[in-house]
Write a protein that holds these residues in place. Sequence first.
Motif, PDB file in Angstrom:
ATOM      1  N   TYR A   1      -4.825  -6.062  -7.825  1.00 52.70           N
ATOM      2  CA  TYR A   1      -3.965  -4.850  -6.661  1.00 52.70           C
ATOM      3  C   TYR A   1      -2.949  -4.867  -8.569  1.00 52.70           C
ATOM      4  O   TYR A   1      -3.064  -4.771  -9.164  1.00 52.70           O
ATOM      5  CB  TYR A   1      -3.276  -6.210  -6.453  1.00 52.70           C
ATOM      6  CG  TYR A   1      -1.829  -6.139  -6.148  1.00 52.70           C
ATOM      7  CD1 TYR A   1      -0.997  -4.897  -5.690  1.00 52.70           C
ATOM      8  CD2 TYR A   1      -0.500  -6.666  -6.863  1.00 52.70           C
ATOM      9  CE1 TYR A   1       0.240  -4.424  -5.325  1.00 52.70           C
ATOM     10  CE2 TYR A   1       0.873  -6.363  -6.916  1.00 52.70           C
ATOM     11  CZ  TYR A   1       1.263  -5.309  -6.279  1.00 52.70           C
ATOM     12  OH  TYR A   1       2.172  -4.648  -5.828  1.00 52.70           O
ATOM     13  N   ILE A   2      -2.806  -2.894  -7.837  1.00 56.41           N
ATOM     14  CA  ILE A   2      -1.994  -2.571  -9.311  1.00 56.41           C
ATOM     15  C   ILE A   2      -0.815  -2.057  -7.880  1.00 56.41           C
ATOM     16  O   ILE A   2      -0.787  -1.233  -6.606  1.00 56.41           O
ATOM     17  CB  ILE A   2      -2.745  -1.089  -8.740  1.00 56.41           C
ATOM     18  CG1 ILE A   2      -4.165  -1.700  -9.596  1.00 56.41           C
ATOM     19  CG2 ILE A   2      -2.248  -0.146 -10.161  1.00 56.41           C
ATOM     20  CD1 ILE A   2      -5.002  -0.680 -10.091  1.00 56.41           C
TER      21      ILE A   2
ATOM     22  N   LEU B   1      -2.821   4.880  -3.237  1.00 53.00           N
ATOM     23  CA  LEU B   1      -2.936   3.904  -2.166  1.00 53.00           C
ATOM     24  C   LEU B   1      -1.950   2.752  -3.217  1.00 53.00           C
ATOM     25  O   LEU B   1      -1.345   1.764  -3.194  1.00 53.00           O
ATOM     26  CB  LEU B   1      -4.268   2.353  -2.096  1.00 53.00           C
ATOM     27  CG  LEU B   1      -5.008   3.368  -1.796  1.00 53.00           C
ATOM     28  CD1 LEU B   1      -6.494   2.709  -1.146  1.00 53.00           C
ATOM     29  CD2 LEU B   1      -4.697   3.417   0.531  1.00 53.00           C
ATOM     30  N   TYR B   2      -2.141   3.193  -4.704  1.00 58.16           N
ATOM     31  CA  TYR B   2      -1.883   2.172  -5.844  1.00 58.16           C
ATOM     32  C   TYR B   2      -1.791   3.155  -6.766  1.00 58.16           C
ATOM     33  O   TYR B   2      -2.127   4.282  -6.666  1.00 58.16           O
ATOM     34  CB  TYR B   2      -2.112   1.036  -6.456  1.00 58.16           C
ATOM     35  CG  TYR B   2      -3.722   1.189  -6.811  1.00 58.16           C
ATOM     36  CD1 TYR B   2      -4.307   2.274  -7.487  1.00 58.16           C
ATOM     37  CD2 TYR B   2      -5.149   1.453  -5.780  1.00 58.16           C
ATOM     38  CE1 TYR B   2      -5.393   2.694  -7.975  1.00 58.16           C
ATOM     39  CE2 TYR B   2      -5.892   1.656  -5.672  1.00 58.16           C
ATOM     40  CZ  TYR B   2      -6.430   2.482  -7.095  1.00 58.16           C
ATOM     41  OH  TYR B   2      -7.810   2.732  -7.225  1.00 58.16           O
TER      42      TYR B   2
ATOM     43  N   GLY C   1     -10.485  -0.124   8.816  1.00 60.58           N
ATOM     44  CA  GLY C   1      -9.548  -1.184   9.618  1.00 60.58           C
ATOM     45  C   GLY C   1      -9.678  -1.497  10.294  1.00 60.58           C
ATOM     46  O   GLY C   1     -11.164  -1.406  11.251  1.00 60.58           O
TER      47      GLY C   1
ATOM     48  N   ARG D   1     -11.788  -5.488   4.104  1.00 65.84           N
ATOM     49  CA  ARG D   1     -11.358  -6.918   3.104  1.00 65.84           C
ATOM     50  C   ARG D   1     -10.444  -7.739   4.082  1.00 65.84           C
ATOM     51  O   ARG D   1      -9.388  -7.286   4.994  1.00 65.84           O
ATOM     52  CB  ARG D   1     -10.335  -6.036   2.070  1.00 65.84           C
ATOM     53  CG  ARG D   1     -11.185  -5.150   1.225  1.00 65.84           C
ATOM     54  CD  ARG D   1      -9.588  -5.212   0.028  1.00 65.84           C
ATOM     55  NE  ARG D   1     -10.852  -3.898  -0.997  1.00 65.84           N
ATOM     56  CZ  ARG D   1     -10.664  -3.749  -1.969  1.00 65.84           C
ATOM     57  NH1 ARG D   1      -8.984  -4.242  -2.498  1.00 65.84           N
ATOM     58  NH2 ARG D   1     -10.917  -3.161  -3.598  1.00 65.84           N
TER      59      ARG D   1
ATOM     60  N   CYS E   1       0.194  -1.167   0.496  1.00 66.77           N
ATOM     61  CA  CYS E   1      -0.163   0.253  -0.159  1.00 66.77           C
ATOM     62  C   CYS E   1       0.572   1.443  -0.330  1.00 66.77           C
ATOM     63  O   CYS E   1       1.523   0.879   0.858  1.00 66.77           O
ATOM     64  CB  CYS E   1      -0.641   0.118   1.168  1.00 66.77           C
ATOM     65  SG  CYS E   1      -1.810   1.868   1.173  1.00 66.77           S
TER      66      CYS E   1
ATOM     67  N   MET F   1      -7.836  -8.868  -3.126  1.00 64.34           N
ATOM     68  CA  MET F   1      -7.112  -7.674  -3.936  1.00 64.34           C
ATOM     69  C   MET F   1      -6.320  -8.767  -5.288  1.00 64.34           C
ATOM     70  O   MET F   1      -6.189 -10.024  -4.717  1.00 64.34           O
ATOM     71  CB  MET F   1      -6.293  -7.430  -3.451  1.00 64.34           C
ATOM     72  CG  MET F   1      -6.035  -5.985  -3.130  1.00 64.34           C
ATOM     73  SD  MET F   1      -4.369  -4.781  -2.533  1.00 64.34           S
ATOM     74  CE  MET F   1      -4.031  -6.299  -1.387  1.00 64.34           C
TER      75      MET F   1
ATOM     76  N   GLY G   1      -6.221   5.671   6.319  1.00 62.68           N
ATOM     77  CA  GLY G   1      -5.617   5.041   7.350  1.00 62.68           C
ATOM     78  C   GLY G   1      -5.947   4.400   8.381  1.00 62.68           C
ATOM     79  O   GLY G   1      -6.740   5.146   8.721  1.00 62.68           O
TER      80      GLY G   1
HETATM   81  N1  SAH Z   1      -7.208   1.570   6.260  1.00 66.67           N
HETATM   82  C1  SAH Z   1      -7.968   0.644   5.792  1.00 66.67           C
HETATM   83  C2  SAH Z   1      -8.985   1.386   4.297  1.00 66.67           C
HETATM   84  C3  SAH Z   1      -7.834   1.887   3.222  1.00 66.67           C
HETATM   85  S1  SAH Z   1      -7.111   0.828   2.375  1.00 66.67           S
HETATM   86  C4  SAH Z   1      -7.911  -1.176   5.255  1.00 66.67           C
HETATM   87  O1  SAH Z   1      -6.875  -1.538   5.121  1.00 66.67           O
HETATM   88  O2  SAH Z   1      -8.842  -1.303   5.484  1.00 66.67           O
HETATM   89  C5  SAH Z   1      -8.311   0.273   1.091  1.00 66.67           C
HETATM   90  C6  SAH Z   1      -8.107  -1.131   0.695  1.00 66.67           C
HETATM   91  O3  SAH Z   1      -7.072  -0.359  -0.465  1.00 66.67           O
HETATM   92  C7  SAH Z   1      -7.255  -2.066   1.649  1.00 66.67           C
HETATM   93  O4  SAH Z   1      -8.179  -2.992   1.624  1.00 66.67           O
HETATM   94  C8  SAH Z   1      -6.792  -3.001   0.304  1.00 66.67           C
HETATM   95  O5  SAH Z   1      -7.485  -4.136  -0.494  1.00 66.67           O
HETATM   96  C9  SAH Z   1      -7.011  -1.736  -0.808  1.00 66.67           C
HETATM   97  N2  SAH Z   1      -5.104  -1.624  -1.502  1.00 66.67           N
HETATM   98  C10 SAH Z   1      -4.278  -1.097  -0.454  1.00 66.67           C
HETATM   99  N3  SAH Z   1      -2.962  -1.113  -1.588  1.00 66.67           N
HETATM  100  C11 SAH Z   1      -3.174  -1.205  -2.737  1.00 66.67           C
HETATM  101  C12 SAH Z   1      -2.831  -1.660  -4.616  1.00 66.67           C
HETATM  102  N4  SAH Z   1      -1.458  -2.044  -4.535  1.00 66.67           N
HETATM  103  N5  SAH Z   1      -3.368  -2.461  -5.050  1.00 66.67           N
HETATM  104  C13 SAH Z   1      -4.715  -2.173  -4.615  1.00 66.67           C
HETATM  105  N6  SAH Z   1      -5.317  -2.134  -4.314  1.00 66.67           N
HETATM  106  C14 SAH Z   1      -5.117  -1.424  -2.793  1.00 66.67           C
END
Ligand code: SAH
Length: 351
Positions: free
Chosen positions: A221-222, A301-302, A128, A149, A56, A190, A95
Amino acid sequence: MTGAAILSLLRLEKKEDIAALYRHAHDFRLKNVGPKVYLRGLIELSNTCVKNCLYCGIRRDNKSVQRFSMCVDEIRESALWAHRNGYASIVLQSGERADEEFVSLIETALAQISEKTGGKMAVTISLGEQSRRTYERWLKAGARRYLLRIETSNPQLYEKLHPSDHSFAERLDCLHTLKDLGYQLGTGVMIGLPFQTVENLADDIIFFRKIDADMIGMGPYIPHKDTPLAAGAADFDAERNLELSLKMIAVARLELADVNIAATTALQTLHPTGREMGLLAGANVVMPNLTDTKYRPLYKLYEGKPCLDENAEMCRNCLENRIKSLGEEIAYGDPGDPLHFRRRLRRQTYL
Ligand code: SAH
Ligand code: SF4
């Protein structure tokens, strides 16, 4: 479906077979949850995070991120803008933080949103892992849905994607607590992660069924360049991940029938019409971004997050046109509670 049947659908290779899967899942969506598309306005309220998930972009150890946190007034005003503009549902995401200052900020924001909208706004929170007490406080203050998730239902893979002080068991416990407290439960994974197999993804769908989730929010996922996992994602294939994500939506719809499934923004990152593709493969929810333009680029996040320079109004119009172009209708003013949740409650009452 058996695990083997799920797996064989996820493994389809021929273009015409995959297209037939999407069509079938779309028909199944129309039959089971109706033709309307539900909107959830997304408010990304802070990028400060105490966690360090290896995938992330806003993980704690990424020092190149400028951190921001909205105040109560900003959160409430975004929510009220959504209310005035026909959204009956919003998602507050950020976050992770578990300190009292944060917990009470969210509690106050929820209470104010509930009061100012006469309890008419269905609020999902996605904040979270928290203690049972915190989940209780937020529920009491007005939240009604929670999106957490599981990321992957495979504990070994989970371990590879997180530092050693992050725990699969605790995440799972949180999901059970949320359900027990009476939240509408959303989870997801993801798709196309390094080390992830198609078998893992088939197991994820079985996991959604077993945990009896009401909402599914999953996406590709990215990679993000400033994360440890990016090195393991050198062979990242956007086209493959998009296809796999759409297949997952379709198979989840066929397996879970009456849940709400989101066509997530990450799909749009991989293809300009990725979210529309998601709707045509069985999804029935879209989450237009309402976050103020000044904060949007900081909540990354990505890589390649779309629409960074658009405001909430532009996102709403753009999405409305896109959904209309599919011949589908937006359910303005309708919170769109998952049918699955209503049936789950009824089932519990009769037990
Ligand atoms: N902090 C909280 C909510 C924000 S993150 C949590 O983690 O639940 C929300 C979502 O972003 C995460 O559940 C994850 O599945 C997604 N995420 C994080 N990094 C990512 C990435 N590189 N590619 C795709 N989805 C991503
Ligand atoms: Fe924090 Fe959520 Fe990102 Fe993990 S996925 S680092 S908990 S924002």
